[in-house]
Enzyme design. Structure first.
Site, short mmCIF file in Angstrom:
data_model
loop_
_atom_site.label_atom_id
_atom_site.label_comp_id
_atom_site.label_asym_id
_atom_site.label_seq_id
_atom_site.Cartn_x
_atom_site.Cartn_y
_atom_site.Cartn_z
N HIS A 139 26.85 -7.34 -25.21
CA HIS A 139 26.95 -7.47 -23.80
C HIS A 139 25.79 -5.91 -24.34
CE1 HIS A 139 27.34 -6.34 -19.37
NE2 HIS A 139 27.38 -7.91 -19.44
N ASP A 216 34.79 -2.49 -26.26
CA ASP A 216 34.36 -2.65 -25.30
C ASP A 216 35.25 -3.89 -24.55
OD1 ASP A 216 33.55 -4.01 -22.93
OD2 ASP A 216 31.19 -4.70 -23.56
N GLN A 219 36.19 -7.95 -21.56
CA GLN A 219 36.90 -9.44 -21.67
C GLN A 219 38.11 -9.28 -22.49
OE1 GLN A 219 35.59 -12.03 -19.98
NE2 GLN A 219 33.73 -10.92 -19.20
N LYS A 242 37.45 -7.40 -12.92
CA LYS A 242 37.35 -8.30 -13.88
C LYS A 242 38.80 -8.75 -14.26
CE LYS A 242 33.12 -8.12 -16.55
NZ LYS A 242 32.20 -8.98 -16.13
N CYS A 382 24.02 -12.21 -20.03
CA CYS A 382 23.43 -9.92 -20.57
C CYS A 382 23.86 -10.11 -22.04
CB CYS A 382 24.40 -9.12 -19.92
SG CYS A 382 24.16 -9.41 -18.04
N1 PLP Z 1 31.26 -5.95 -21.46
C1 PLP Z 1 30.95 -6.78 -21.50
C2 PLP Z 1 31.65 -7.89 -22.39
C3 PLP Z 1 31.02 -7.33 -20.21
O1 PLP Z 1 31.56 -8.91 -20.42
C4 PLP Z 1 30.99 -6.83 -19.07
C5 PLP Z 1 30.75 -8.09 -17.73
O2 PLP Z 1 30.32 -9.13 -17.70
C6 PLP Z 1 30.31 -6.19 -19.07
C7 PLP Z 1 31.20 -5.32 -21.08
C8 PLP Z 1 30.35 -4.62 -18.62
O3 PLP Z 1 30.68 -4.99 -17.69
P1 PLP Z 1 30.55 -4.44 -15.76
O4 PLP Z 1 29.38 -4.81 -15.21
O5 PLP Z 1 31.50 -4.30 -15.56
O6 PLP Z 1 30.60 -2.80 -16.36
#
Ligand code: PLP
Length: 425
Positions: A139, A216, A219, A242, A382
């Site tokens: 991401h 990270d 998910q 999430k 993203c």
């Molecule tokens: N990393 C992953 C794999 C994600 O799916 C997301 C959000 O979709 C993020 C990071 C960023 O999360 P946030 O926007 O809640 O900071």
């Protein structure tokens, strides 16, 4: 000659629900509505999940009864707010198997948690020539902070590739992991492909060359029964919104020794011990990393979300989603011209199913599905470098959670057949 389309093939049999989904759905008021005259099917959970009554009521009760600033008041309301804020930390720590709650720092979410590590640990530990190992499926939140860090320090970014099913190509690890690698930072679960990455195995390999491992968990925290310390990583980032919690709250878990050695992130109130005009000393963990008035209500809501998920049982949530995804893969395979991206085996996936349908633009597809009451996401999710690697500009993505049902998978499949016909296929 007949112009009738051939009959649709007999659909796969739906799985027996593993959770009492009807009872769970009662807890989510937002799900009981019509969109464009059709009952809502909410399949955009990888972007943000819906909130159960317990979370909504915790926020309401906090603002009605306990609202005040934390840590510095000597009055009843401030004490209550502090107890609620710190109590929520204990509940979230317990959900993730974290024995020492001081290792759990509240952040605005995954993005802020990753930036925190990049700005503090990264700035203190990376030099020109050092390497950070990422993957092509990251991401942007687990990519851009390291690009910025590399620009500041002269460090070099390296990338694990994927195979034709969107799984990390670990055959390159030996070449990519060297004594120059200072950090490995990977998604536990890909938000665009659903792939579950073997982070424990990679953490062992990272440690063998002296690198630090960051996961990270945006998910994985909501969908897998994650015990963070058992993953063998050094940092883990997650987002509350999430996983049934409010927006604007999430966390970073880090090993105490690393967090203690790191400089603070933001400066201001609450993160200090003693302040002189020319310099300051820092508060103990985790407050050293929580400058200013925090998102107290968000933390309270997050605590309620942790209790809610623990009450249902995260093994059960994971098994339910696996069964739903397995069924979705079968139903989508019956839709002609539809291509599903990511691993074929549901056991290698979490609750995300990305797809493209013939040459219909995913945005058009999502708009047609929306008109049928089915909420999915379409775009690059993203993950622009991943889309480029797959050779597509975007995909449509259905993502499931504990309140979704096999009947909703059927609604998705029916809506996709409808879209296909609308486009003349
Ligand atoms: N990393 C992953 C794999 C994600 O799916 C997301 C959000 O979709 C993020 C990071 C960023 O999360 P946030 O926007 O809640 O900071």
């Amino acid at each position: 000659m007949s112009t009738l389309a051939p009959p649709d093939p007999a659909p796969s049999a739906p799985p027996t629900p593993l959770l009492d989904v009807e009872r769970i759905r009662e807890e989510f008021p937002i799900l009981h509505q019509q969109v464009h005259g059709k009952p809502l099917v909410y399949l955009d959970n990888a972007a943000s999940t819906q909130k159960p009554r317990a979370v909504i009521e915790a926020l309401d009760a906090y603002y009605r009864r306990d609202n005040a600033n934390v840590h510095r008041g000597l009055h009843e309301l401030s004490n209550r707010a502090t107890e609620a804020y710190e109590g929520a930390r204990l509940r979230v720590a317990s959900l993730f198997g974290i024995a020492d709650p001081a290792e759990l720092v509240w952040t605005r979410g995954t993005t802020e948690a990753l930036n925190l590590v990049a700005w503090t640990w990264g700035q203190a530990n990376l030099r020109a020539g050092d390497e950070v190992l990422l993957s092509v499926m990251e991401h942007h939140s687990n990519l851009v902070p390291w690009q910025l860090l590399a620009q500041r320090t002269g460090a070099r970014l390296r990338f694990l590739d994927i195979d034709d099913q969107g799984r990390l190509d670990l055959s390159a690890l030996d070449e990519l992991l060297t004594e120059r690698t200072r950090l490995v930072s990977l998604a536990h679960v890909s938000n665009a492909l659903g792939t579950v990455n073997p982070v424990r195995q990679i953490a062992e390999r990272a440690h063998a060359v002296g690198a630090v491992m960051l996961v990270d968990g945006a998910q994985s925290a909501p969908h897998l029964p994650v015990d963070i310390p058992a993953l063998g990583c050094d940092f883990y980032a997650f987002s509350g919104h999430k996983m049934c919690g409010p927006t604007g709250i999430g966390g970073l878990w880090g090993r105490r020794t690393l967090l203690e050695a790191m400089p603070p992130f933001l400066g201001g109130g609450d993160m200090i011990d003693v302040v002189e005009l020319e310099g300051s000393t820092w508060a103990a963990l985790p407050h050293k990393f929580e400058a200013g008035t925090p998102h107290i209500a968000g933390a309270v809501g997050m605590g309620a979300a942790a209790d809610f998920l623990a009450g249902i049982g995260r093994d059960a949530v994971c098994a339910h989603e696996r069964a739903l995804v397995g069924y979705a893969l079968e139903r989508l395979a019956e839709v002609p011209d539809l291509r599903v991206w990511g691993p074929r085996d549901p056991a290698e996936r979490s609750g995300v199913v990305s797809f493209t349908l013939a040459d219909i633009h995913p945005h058009d597809l999502a708009t047609i599905l929306d008109a049928e009451g089915v909420a999915v996401r379409a775009g690059h999710h993203c993950t622009q470098p991943l889309m480029r690697r797959l050779g597509v500009s975007s995909t449509a993505r259905a993502s499931f959670y504990l309140y979704n049902t096999p009947a909703e998978v059927d609604r998705l499949a029916d809506a996709l057949r409808h879209a296909r016909k609308l486009f003349g296929y």
